[in-house]
Design an enzyme around this catalytic site. Structure first.
Site, PDB file in Angstrom:
ATOM      1  N   GLY A  63       4.920  -1.050   6.248  1.00 52.80           N
ATOM      2  CA  GLY A  63       4.809   0.397   6.266  1.00 52.80           C
ATOM      3  C   GLY A  63       4.342   0.827   7.638  1.00 52.80           C
ATOM      4  O   GLY A  63       3.236   0.471   8.058  1.00 52.80           O
TER       5      GLY A  63
ATOM      6  N   ILE B  81      -0.825   5.331   8.594  1.00 50.06           N
ATOM      7  CA  ILE B  81      -1.816   4.272   8.391  1.00 50.06           C
ATOM      8  C   ILE B  81      -1.366   2.996   9.088  1.00 50.06           C
ATOM      9  O   ILE B  81      -2.161   2.318   9.754  1.00 50.06           O
ATOM     10  CB  ILE B  81      -2.056   3.999   6.898  1.00 50.06           C
ATOM     11  CG1 ILE B  81      -2.556   5.253   6.184  1.00 50.06           C
ATOM     12  CG2 ILE B  81      -3.091   2.872   6.725  1.00 50.06           C
ATOM     13  CD1 ILE B  81      -2.773   5.059   4.686  1.00 50.06           C
TER      14      ILE B  81
ATOM     15  N   ASP C 172       9.114  -1.777   8.515  1.00 52.49           N
ATOM     16  CA  ASP C 172       9.415  -0.521   7.841  1.00 52.49           C
ATOM     17  C   ASP C 172      10.924  -0.426   7.641  1.00 52.49           C
ATOM     18  O   ASP C 172      11.702  -1.012   8.410  1.00 52.49           O
ATOM     19  CB  ASP C 172       8.928   0.672   8.670  1.00 52.49           C
ATOM     20  CG  ASP C 172       8.772   1.939   7.846  1.00 52.49           C
ATOM     21  OD1 ASP C 172       7.630   2.315   7.542  1.00 52.49           O
ATOM     22  OD2 ASP C 172       9.798   2.554   7.505  1.00 52.49           O
TER      23      ASP C 172
ATOM     24  N   ARG D  13       0.778  11.442  -0.571  1.00 55.01           N
ATOM     25  CA  ARG D  13       0.609  12.656  -1.369  1.00 55.01           C
ATOM     26  C   ARG D  13       0.976  13.905  -0.580  1.00 55.01           C
ATOM     27  O   ARG D  13       0.841  13.951   0.639  1.00 55.01           O
ATOM     28  CB  ARG D  13      -0.837  12.787  -1.837  1.00 55.01           C
ATOM     29  CG  ARG D  13      -1.185  11.920  -2.997  1.00 55.01           C
ATOM     30  CD  ARG D  13      -2.447  12.415  -3.676  1.00 55.01           C
ATOM     31  NE  ARG D  13      -3.648  12.118  -2.919  1.00 55.01           N
ATOM     32  CZ  ARG D  13      -4.850  12.602  -3.236  1.00 55.01           C
ATOM     33  NH1 ARG D  13      -4.987  13.432  -4.245  1.00 55.01           N
ATOM     34  NH2 ARG D  13      -5.907  12.264  -2.528  1.00 55.01           N
TER      35      ARG D  13
ATOM     36  N   ASN E 270      -0.903   4.065  -3.068  1.00 57.64           N
ATOM     37  CA  ASN E 270      -1.410   4.744  -4.270  1.00 57.64           C
ATOM     38  C   ASN E 270      -0.364   4.826  -5.373  1.00 57.64           C
ATOM     39  O   ASN E 270       0.830   4.801  -5.093  1.00 57.64           O
ATOM     40  CB  ASN E 270      -1.876   6.160  -3.900  1.00 57.64           C
ATOM     41  CG  ASN E 270      -3.249   6.163  -3.270  1.00 57.64           C
ATOM     42  OD1 ASN E 270      -4.139   5.473  -3.707  1.00 57.64           O
ATOM     43  ND2 ASN E 270      -3.406   6.947  -2.206  1.00 57.64           N
TER      44      ASN E 270
ATOM     45  N   HIS F 193      -9.721   4.302  -7.659  1.00 58.60           N
ATOM     46  CA  HIS F 193      -9.551   5.146  -6.475  1.00 58.60           C
ATOM     47  C   HIS F 193      -8.818   6.415  -6.891  1.00 58.60           C
ATOM     48  O   HIS F 193      -7.606   6.544  -6.756  1.00 58.60           O
ATOM     49  CB  HIS F 193      -8.746   4.386  -5.414  1.00 58.60           C
ATOM     50  CG  HIS F 193      -8.594   5.136  -4.128  1.00 58.60           C
ATOM     51  ND1 HIS F 193      -9.661   5.663  -3.429  1.00 58.60           N
ATOM     52  CD2 HIS F 193      -7.487   5.434  -3.401  1.00 58.60           C
ATOM     53  CE1 HIS F 193      -9.214   6.245  -2.329  1.00 58.60           C
ATOM     54  NE2 HIS F 193      -7.899   6.132  -2.297  1.00 58.60           N
TER      55      HIS F 193
END
Length: 311
Positions: free
Chosen positions: A10, A14, A34, A83, A121, A176
């Site tokens: 990724g 981040i 990626d 998100r 997530n 989390h």
């Protein structure tokens, strides 16, 4: 002695942050992977152009091929959708599960000895999926959350108290998500209970803000989610493993009876070293803390059960 290899799956915000941090710390050679052509290559080259300034000798490469995972000592996975305003971490469950499944299958094939840190997530459910897909022992697959959440809690307390954040120690347990459990009783400032220096009501407000901090940042950025502090947190965990630091950190680890939970990944304090999760630390929880932790575990269980049906 050959250098360690860190694979970052990724190359978003981040991923780029972690590549820079790993280069600054000279933790090992860094490969960023990626699916978007040019992004991992461009970010790797950009950081490589700064190695003369940093005085770092590590090698940086970018790839669109999972074959680049070959021989990785540590794999940090951030691949997945971030998100957007109005979304919870849980809203990402289905699409990110598919991504984790693909990534996990490739890690299993190409980096069978790696220590895996999941950042994607909804964190606790995704790290469970990663462990099941790879078939790796649970102590070699962890989720980055508690380091971040505890740092957020500590930093917010430091802002309120007007002290150095490095002198504040905090513990945030559970999943989390919005149900995470910041434990006020275990927060200290220079070894002194925070409750002696900051009003309890204020600490409770800070605890609530901590649980919602990710959403707060999403609302401010509007086009993405947090990346600096998450990147710092994941690299701290990678460093603990690579340097066998025996660091006490909170992360999503597989529980096998600890805290009355069995077969579930959830945020708890652990000892992190060359053996991965070398020990889970069981701290005493009072009735209110145990209730908050159990509520968080219930939320994690619901998401994990969804994952189990898809595996």
């Amino acid at each position: 002695m050959s250098r360690k290899k860190i694979a970052l799956v990724g190359a978003g915000q981040i991923g780029g942050t972690m590549a820079l941090l790993a280069t600054q710390k000279e933790l090992g050679d860094v490969v960023t992977i990626d699916i978007v052509e040019g992004i991992p290559q461009g970010k790797s080259l950009d950081i490589a152009h700064g190695t003369a300034i940093l005085g770092s000798s590590v090698s940086l490469t970018g790839s669109n091929d999972y074959a680049a995972l070959e021989g990785a000592d540590v794999v940090i996975v951030t691949a997945g959708l971030p998100r957007k305003p109005g979304m919870s971490r849980d809203d990402l469950l289905e699409v990110n599960f598919g991504i984790i499944k693909t990534v996990g299958e490739n890690i299993k094939e190409k980096a069978p000895n790696a220590f895996v840190i999941v950042v994607t997530n909804p964190l606790d459910a995704m790290v469970y999926a990663m462990c099941q897909v790879t078939g790796f022992p649970p102590y070699k697959v962890v989720g980055m959350a508690g380091v971040l959440d505890s740092s957020r809690f500590a930093s917010l307390i430091a802002m309120e108290a007007g002290v150095n954040p490095a002198d504040v120690t905090c513990l945030v347990m559970g999943g989390h998500g919005d149900t995470m459990a910041p434990l006020i009783r275990y927060a200290t400032i220079g070894g002194v209970p925070a409750t002696q220096l900051v009003p309890l009501e204020t600490l409770e407000q800070i605890a609530s803000r901590t649980a919602k901090s990710g959403g707060e940042i999403v609302g401010l950025l509007k086009t993405g989610s947090a990346f600096y502090a998450p990147g710092l947190s994941a690299i701290k965990m990678a460093e603990a493993f690579l340097k066998d630091q025996k660091s006490v950190v909170t992360c999503a680890a597989m529980l096998n009876g600890e805290y009355g939970v069995d077969g579930l990944y959830c945020g708890v304090p652990v000892v992190l070293g060359a053996g991965g999760v070398e020990r889970i630390l069981e701290v005493e929880l009072d009735e209110k803390e145990k209730s908050a932790f159990d509520t968080s575990v219930a939320a994690v269980t619901e998401l994990t059960e969804w994952v189990k049906k898809k595996l």
